[in-house]
Design an enzyme around this catalytic site. Structure first.
Site, PDB file in Angstrom:
ATOM      1  N   GLN A   1      23.067 -24.506   0.339  1.00  0.00           N
ATOM      2  CA  GLN A   1      23.344 -24.776   1.759  1.00  0.00           C
ATOM      3  C   GLN A   1      23.237 -26.272   2.025  1.00  0.00           C
ATOM      4  OE1 GLN A   1      20.730 -22.877   4.640  1.00  0.00           O
ATOM      5  NE2 GLN A   1      22.139 -23.285   6.334  1.00  0.00           N
TER       6      GLN A   1
ATOM      7  N   HIS B   1      31.596 -18.552   4.687  1.00  0.00           N
ATOM      8  CA  HIS B   1      32.771 -19.015   3.950  1.00  0.00           C
ATOM      9  C   HIS B   1      33.696 -17.812   3.769  1.00  0.00           C
ATOM     10  CE1 HIS B   1      30.871 -22.804   2.232  1.00  0.00           C
ATOM     11  NE2 HIS B   1      29.770 -22.125   2.503  1.00  0.00           N
TER      12      HIS B   1
ATOM     13  N   HIS C   1      27.099 -20.586   8.701  1.00  0.00           N
ATOM     14  CA  HIS C   1      28.555 -20.502   8.512  1.00  0.00           C
ATOM     15  C   HIS C   1      28.859 -19.488   7.433  1.00  0.00           C
ATOM     16  CE1 HIS C   1      26.823 -23.816   6.173  1.00  0.00           C
ATOM     17  NE2 HIS C   1      27.699 -23.543   5.229  1.00  0.00           N
TER      18      HIS C   1
HETATM   19  P1  AMP Z   1      27.357 -25.020   2.461  1.00  0.00           P
HETATM   20  O1  AMP Z   1      27.279 -25.993   1.312  1.00  0.00           O
HETATM   21  O2  AMP Z   1      27.338 -23.583   2.082  1.00  0.00           O
HETATM   22  O3  AMP Z   1      26.323 -25.355   3.538  1.00  0.00           O
HETATM   23  O4  AMP Z   1      28.790 -25.236   3.127  1.00  0.00           O
HETATM   24  C1  AMP Z   1      29.101 -26.377   3.881  1.00  0.00           C
HETATM   25  C2  AMP Z   1      30.584 -26.564   3.787  1.00  0.00           C
HETATM   26  O5  AMP Z   1      30.981 -27.469   4.811  1.00  0.00           O
HETATM   27  C3  AMP Z   1      31.067 -27.163   2.464  1.00  0.00           C
HETATM   28  O6  AMP Z   1      31.937 -26.236   1.810  1.00  0.00           O
HETATM   29  C4  AMP Z   1      31.777 -28.451   2.891  1.00  0.00           C
HETATM   30  O7  AMP Z   1      32.940 -28.697   2.140  1.00  0.00           O
HETATM   31  C5  AMP Z   1      32.097 -28.161   4.346  1.00  0.00           C
HETATM   32  N1  AMP Z   1      32.264 -29.336   5.189  1.00  0.00           N
HETATM   33  C6  AMP Z   1      31.472 -30.436   5.256  1.00  0.00           C
HETATM   34  N2  AMP Z   1      31.948 -31.302   6.178  1.00  0.00           N
HETATM   35  C7  AMP Z   1      33.059 -30.733   6.712  1.00  0.00           C
HETATM   36  C8  AMP Z   1      34.007 -31.128   7.709  1.00  0.00           C
HETATM   37  N3  AMP Z   1      33.905 -32.286   8.367  1.00  0.00           N
HETATM   38  N4  AMP Z   1      35.030 -30.291   8.005  1.00  0.00           N
HETATM   39  C9  AMP Z   1      35.155 -29.108   7.344  1.00  0.00           C
HETATM   40  N5  AMP Z   1      34.294 -28.669   6.409  1.00  0.00           N
HETATM   41  C10 AMP Z   1      33.255 -29.468   6.093  1.00  0.00           C
END
Ligand code: AMP
Ligand code: ZN
Length: 119
Positions: free
Chosen positions: A99, A107, A105
């Protein structure tokens, strides 16, 4: 929360490639997609992770889940009420799970074969 990336996207302070929006839920494309379709589905209200949202507002978690399926249908990953070709919903809690944004969120991933178990 002013220092939360996803709250700032909900507020329109940071651009988002929005694919689905309701009163309480937002879905937008991941900036670093791991599959042909990779969408993040979030509650517009800040909740730190899956367990926090489930405890605080299970109905909202249901709305987030419903939106995740709606996105999968919209993206052609599955027919509504069907099962093929398929998609995956993942949520990470904590650093060991990967995370990186502390705003719950889901996915939604699809458009290619997805290995199991995940890494
Ligand atoms: P997690 O690592 O499970 O917390 O997922 C966070 C996700 O947010 C990752 O897959 C990133 O690629 C995505 N992410 C980070 N910044 C942005 C952004 N500005 N717009 C869209 N997705 C993002
Ligand atoms: Zn937030």
């Amino acid at each position: 929360m002013s220092d939360c990336l996803f709250c700032r996207m909900v507020a329109g302070e940071i651009p988002a490639d929005v694919v689905h929006s309701t009163d309480r839920v937002l879905a937008f494309r991941d900036i670093n997609p791991q599959a042909p379709t990779h969408v993040l589905v979030i509650p517009k209200e800040h909740h730190r992770n899956f367990g926090a949202l489930a405890a605080a507002d299970p109905a909202l978690l249901g709305e987030v889940a419903n939106a995740a399926h709606a996105v999968a249908v919209q993206e052609g990953l599955v027919a509504d009420g069907g099962n093929e070709p398929g998609y995956r919903v993942v949520t990470n809690t904590g650093p060991q799970a990967g995370q990186s944004v502390d705003h719950l969120h889901l996915h939604v991933l699809g458009g290619r074969g997805l290995g199991w178990p995940p890494g």
